[in-house]
Design an enzyme around this catalytic site. Sequence first.
Site, PDB file in Angstrom:
ATOM      1  N   GLU A 440      37.830  58.982 104.453  1.00  0.00           N
ATOM      2  CA  GLU A 440      39.217  59.737 104.795  1.00  0.00           C
ATOM      3  C   GLU A 440      38.933  61.268 105.229  1.00  0.00           C
ATOM      4  O   GLU A 440      38.457  62.025 104.434  1.00  0.00           O
ATOM      5  CB  GLU A 440      39.906  59.587 103.319  1.00  0.00           C
ATOM      6  CG  GLU A 440      41.346  60.450 103.425  1.00  0.00           C
ATOM      7  CD  GLU A 440      41.963  60.638 101.935  1.00  0.00           C
ATOM      8  OE1 GLU A 440      42.960  61.281 101.984  1.00  0.00           O
ATOM      9  OE2 GLU A 440      41.341  60.107 101.128  1.00  0.00           O
ATOM     10  N   ASP A 513      40.125  60.100  98.606  1.00  0.00           N
ATOM     11  CA  ASP A 513      40.321  61.058  97.454  1.00  0.00           C
ATOM     12  C   ASP A 513      40.720  60.191  96.211  1.00  0.00           C
ATOM     13  O   ASP A 513      41.472  59.229  96.390  1.00  0.00           O
ATOM     14  CB  ASP A 513      41.210  62.101  97.900  1.00  0.00           C
ATOM     15  CG  ASP A 513      40.842  63.236  99.002  1.00  0.00           C
ATOM     16  OD1 ASP A 513      39.640  63.225  99.217  1.00  0.00           O
ATOM     17  OD2 ASP A 513      41.596  63.799  99.613  1.00  0.00           O
ATOM     18  N   ASP A 515      43.383  60.611  94.512  1.00  0.00           N
ATOM     19  CA  ASP A 515      44.762  60.826  94.241  1.00  0.00           C
ATOM     20  C   ASP A 515      45.530  59.797  94.784  1.00  0.00           C
ATOM     21  O   ASP A 515      45.343  58.622  95.188  1.00  0.00           O
ATOM     22  CB  ASP A 515      44.900  62.225  94.852  1.00  0.00           C
ATOM     23  CG  ASP A 515      44.701  62.116  96.191  1.00  0.00           C
ATOM     24  OD1 ASP A 515      44.609  61.186  96.892  1.00  0.00           O
ATOM     25  OD2 ASP A 515      44.987  63.224  97.058  1.00  0.00           O
ATOM     26  N   ASP A 517      47.435  59.603  97.460  1.00  0.00           N
ATOM     27  CA  ASP A 517      47.230  59.329  98.914  1.00  0.00           C
ATOM     28  C   ASP A 517      46.066  58.636  99.108  1.00  0.00           C
ATOM     29  O   ASP A 517      46.069  57.963 100.023  1.00  0.00           O
ATOM     30  CB  ASP A 517      47.291  60.667  99.734  1.00  0.00           C
ATOM     31  CG  ASP A 517      48.774  61.363  99.802  1.00  0.00           C
ATOM     32  OD1 ASP A 517      49.623  60.537  99.811  1.00  0.00           O
ATOM     33  OD2 ASP A 517      48.860  62.340 100.020  1.00  0.00           O
TER      34      ASP A 517
END
Length: 663
Positions: A440, A513, A515, A517
Site C-alpha cells: 500500500e 498499514d 489501521d 484504512d
Amino acid sequence: MYIGSTDTRGLMHCMWEIIDNAVDEALAGYGKAISVVLHPDGSVQVDDVARGMPVDIEPRTGLSGVEVIFTKLHAGGKFGGGSYNATGGLHGVGASVVNALSSRLDVEVDRNQATWAMSFRRGVPGVFDGPGPDAGFTPDNTLRQVEKVRKGVTGTRIRYWPDRQIFLKDAKLSGTQLAARARQTSFLVPGLAITVDDRRIAGEEHVETHVHEGGISEFADYLSEGSPVTDVLRLQGSDRFTETVPMLDAAGAMTPTDVERELDVDIALRWSNGYDAKVVSFVNIIATPKGGTHVQGFERGLVRAFAKALEGSRLLKSGEEVLKDDILEGLTAVVTVRLAEPQFEGQTKEVLGTPPVARLVMRIVESELTEFLTSQKATQRPQARAVLEKAVAASRTRVAARTHKENQRRKTALESSTLPAKLADCRSSDQSRSELFIVEGDSAMGTAKLARNSEFQALLPIRGKILNVQKASVADMLKNAECASIIQVVGAGSGKTCDPDQSRYGKIIFMADADSDGAHIRTLLATLFFTYMRPMIEAGRVYTAVPPLHRFELTKPRKGQERYIYTYSESEYHRKLAELTKKGVGFKEPQRYKGLGEMDADQLKETTMDPRHRQLRRITVEQGESLEQAQATFEKLMGNDVAPRKEFIIEGAFALDAERIDA
C-alpha cells in the site's frame, strides 16, 4: 450397495430413508408435521401424524404389514403402484435396509383406534426386556397392541439404533446436514412443518422447526445471491410417456409390461448479476446432487429457448452464438419433477436415469421460457431483455477469454506484452520460493525496496483503495488499472481459467498499514482474489503480512537482550508494558506505528518481511459450508444490497467499546 458407505454418509443415508418415508405421506396429502429427534445414545427417532403403516395381515406372506415393510425387500407401499403416485424411489427397500443395519429398531403405529408395536434386532422381529439395544432379546413376530387411541388418531413413530458393528467408529450423525435437509424439504413440500430436535449435548436444547408456504419460488429466492436481474420465474407443465417395466404377475414372475406414466415438472429460476450458476434438482422431493435426465432436459430447454428468443432480436452479431454456460451464468434454479417409480442409478438416488424425462422436460422448459423471453408485457419485457443481454455479454467475455488463452502474447485487458513498470520483480524464477508483496502506497514501497531480499521477494505498489469488484462488472474490473495489474503480475489467470500452477509466485502477501484504512485495503484485495482468483486462496497461496503496532526501545538492554521489542496487538502491548515495568527494565516512550512508511528499512525487514522473524496470516476457504459462508459474508459486506450491511453495522455497534474509537 444400498446406503453407499459405512461412514457418516451411510449413517446419514439411513436417516434419510426413514425421514423420506414420512415425507412421502405428506407428499401424498396426509399429515402436515414430522418430528426428528437425535438422542444422546446415538439413536434416531422419526415421528409423523399421517395414516400410519398398514397393520393388517398381508395375504401373500401371512405377515403383518409392519413386518413386511421392515423385513422384506421391494415391499414398500410405493412398490407395485398401490399407495403412492410419486415417491422417492422404485426399490421399496429403504426401511428394511435400515432395519437390517440397526442393533435395535422400535416402531409404534397408531391405526384402527389402537397403538401397535413391534421391535427388531438386526432385521429379526422380537421383544426386548429393557431399554436400549443391549437389552435381552427374544425372537417373536407378533404385532402387539399396547394401548387404545381415539378414533381418527393415526401416525407412525420409529426409533432405531445404528449397528456399530457395521458403521465405522468415527461415523456420526450431522445435525447441520439434518437441518439443511429439513429446510430444503420444507421448501419442496409447502406447508409441511419439520421439527429437528438435537438432544446430544447435555444441558442444551437445540430445536428448529422449518415450514415454508412459498414452495420452490421461496427456495430459489433463498438460494439466489447478488442483485436480481429477474423476478423468480415458475416454469410448470405435465406430460405423459410410456415405460416398459418388470411387473409381478399372478404367478409371482417378473414380466415386462408397458405402463403409462405421468410426469409433472415444476421449476423455479432467477438470474442475478453474479457469475456462478446454482442448479439444484429433485425427483419426488429427493435431492439428485449429480443431476440426471431431468437436469439434461432443463439445460437443453434453456439453450433452445434462448436460441429462439435471440433469433428475433438484434442483440447477437453475425458469427456470435450463446452456449449453455453463457445462459447459466448467474442463474439459480430449483428443478423438480414428480413421477411414479423413477429409475435411479443406485439406491443412493443421486442421478435420475428415466430416459423419456429429458425429452419431456426440455419441451416444457422451451415452451414456458420462450413465452417469457419473447413477452411484450410491461412487467416482463425489461427483465427478458436484461437476461438476453446478460447471456450475450457472457458469450462475448467467453470468446475474449478463449482468444486471450490461445494467444498469450497479444495485449488484452488482463495481460499486456510487458509487465507494469512499477513492479519491482525478483531474480528467482522458482515458484516455490518466490513471493509477491502487494504494498500500500509509494512511501512504504520505497522502504520495502530497501528491506526486501531481491533474490526472491517482488514488490507491486497499489495507490490507495482498489475497486470493490463485488459491486462491479467484469468489464469495470478489467478497466481498473490496479486490478488489471495485479491479475497480470500474478500470472495465474482469472475466473474459471485461474490456475495456481501458472502463478509466477508461490506466495502472494498483502502488506498494508495496521489501521482501519489498511484493513479496508486488505479486504478489497481479498474480495478481488476470492471473486476472480479463488483457486489461489484454495491452494493456500494468499497471505496478509502482520506489521507491528508498537515498538519498545530499551535504554539499557542486558546481555543477550534485544534493544527493540515489537508488539502486534493492543493486548500484547499491555502485557509487555506490564512485564517490563514489573521487571524494572528501562525503556523510552513506546512508539505507536501509524503506517509502514514510519519504519526504516531494517525495522520493516526484521518485523514484516524477513521469513525468519515475520508473522503471516494465511487466507483460507474450504469447500462446502465454509465456502458458502464466505460467499455470503462477501456478498453481505461488499455487495450491492445495503440493508443487510446496515443491519450488521447497527448490531455490531452495541458490541463496540467506545474508548477504542480514535476521534
